[in-house]
Scaffold this motif. Sequence first.
Motif, short mmCIF file in Angstrom:
data_model
loop_
_atom_site.label_atom_id
_atom_site.label_comp_id
_atom_site.label_asym_id
_atom_site.label_seq_id
_atom_site.Cartn_x
_atom_site.Cartn_y
_atom_site.Cartn_z
N ALA A 1 0.83 -1.20 0.00
CA ALA A 1 0.00 0.00 0.00
C ALA A 1 0.87 1.26 0.00
O ALA A 1 0.57 2.24 -0.70
N SER A 2 1.96 1.22 0.75
CA SER A 2 2.84 2.40 0.82
C SER A 2 3.57 2.62 -0.50
O SER A 2 3.62 3.74 -1.02
N GLN B 1 8.75 5.86 -3.55
CA GLN B 1 9.85 5.92 -2.58
C GLN B 1 9.74 7.12 -1.64
O GLN B 1 10.55 7.27 -0.72
N GLU B 2 8.77 7.98 -1.86
CA GLU B 2 8.59 9.17 -1.03
C GLU B 2 7.42 8.97 -0.06
O GLU B 2 6.39 9.62 -0.16
N VAL B 3 7.58 8.04 0.85
CA VAL B 3 6.53 7.72 1.81
C VAL B 3 6.57 8.73 2.95
O VAL B 3 7.64 8.96 3.55
N ARG B 4 5.44 9.32 3.26
CA ARG B 4 5.39 10.29 4.36
C ARG B 4 5.55 9.57 5.70
O ARG B 4 5.19 8.41 5.84
#
Length: 509
Positions: free
Chosen positions: A70-71, A77-80
């Motif tokens: 899901a992420s 690659q820019e997961v908060r």
Amino acid sequence: MTSEPRVRPQRVRHGKRPDRVSVPPSDLPFAPTLGSTAVRTPSTPAWVRAYLVRLVACDVVVGVIAAVLASILRFGQEVRWQYLVVSFLIPPMWLLALGLSNAYERRYLGVTVEEYRAVTRAVIGVLAVLAVAAFALNVLLARLYVLILLPVLLVGGLLVRFVMRRWLTARRLQGDLMQRTVVVGRADAVASLVRSIKAEPTQGLLPVAVCASSLDGDWNTAPAIEGVSVAGRPRDAVAVADRMGAEIVAVASHPDLAGKALRRLAWALEERGIDLIVSPGLLDVAGPRLSIRPSSNLSLLHIERPAAGPRSVVLKQVMDRTLAALLVLALSPLLLVTALAIKLTDNGPVFFMQKRVGIRGEVFEIFKFRTMVVDAEAHLAALQARNDGNGVLFKMQNDPRVTKVGAILRRYSIDELPQLFNVINGDMSLVGPRPPLPAEVEQYEPDALRRLHVRPGMTGLWQVSGRSDLSWEESLRLDLRYVDNWSPIGDLRILLRTFQAVVRGSGAY
């Protein structure tokens, strides 16, 4: 009928506790001895602990995979950092939701579909927690993140249980990982219950002893019942369970094992960690039709009527005709090749049409690919003495009337495919009882006439349970079970099982 002895309560005086009341064992046949230290300590079998450890480990993996997918699929690659926290909490939240939904309940392991329902409830629980948390913290969760997370959890949870159940079923078919069971009740009811248990080893029950009443002689001189030794009378059930190391006591329907006697048995087994299951004596009534109606002093078993309401019937017809039309389109090349093969081998008619009895006794013509010589009916009388069927139905292995092409068609049930046109026409259903001949209906006893309450089917419980290998009684029982318990979801399950039965070719001749 003798009344139970009354014990006068003792009055406490001067702060002294009353002496312990001695109750004769004959009055409380299932009660543990007061002050006894011989009560077996409740424990979970080693195989159950190992099974649960594997199940939990697989669920953790599913939770991690769902959170990572899901992420990555939503943010790349820019997961908060907020979603990193949520993703870190998903696996323990998933395990907690499964636990609260009874997905790890021992009595459901590998036995009922309740495990699958628990997964669905757990997914809904995770959705509810995420929604409430987002609202409380005033955080807007990305919809795509949730739309990826929840389906992966659902599919992964169902797949884990499917694979684990297949493994457990395979082990139980080999006689492993069974629960030692003591069967209690009247001799005839015990014999019936033992037969049922042995017929379904996937239930995981292994009868190791019986405690029976209504025997011809004393219990210690009685022969074994269905191959299981008689270890005592029903009042000895707890002692026998202790001696045999039983995990389950199964009580067959018996008027003497009800009310207070059954309650005392449940109390005694509870102290030992032994499960109690009770056969209510209801033949072939499926779980969805059973529910408990509690009252102040009695729990009543409510039996729903079969799902034959107008809406269910309409839904079944729409589903049948739609699927039949799609199958005709998908299988049209096979149908054409089969028709050519039949026509070119002996130049006879491609189809065999025969009168069958449908719903409410209506007669219709059934379509099948011809698998026998053209004059097969003329040779039937001479072959009656070689009937391999079940008494009512004529079946014969290595029937000389079957053609070479017909033998292949019967082996894989290809000869039944033209019945799709009967389904489209509304004479038949995809799933239902076997369509009988008028001559067979004339031999029906009153119970068998209930088969005509629903449309006959191309496949059914008889098809996935052995086809021609079944006796008439077994075929009738399966058909009546279907009539009383059918549902659209049940039909889909039978269709899936039919494919496996056709590939195996068991009972096809």
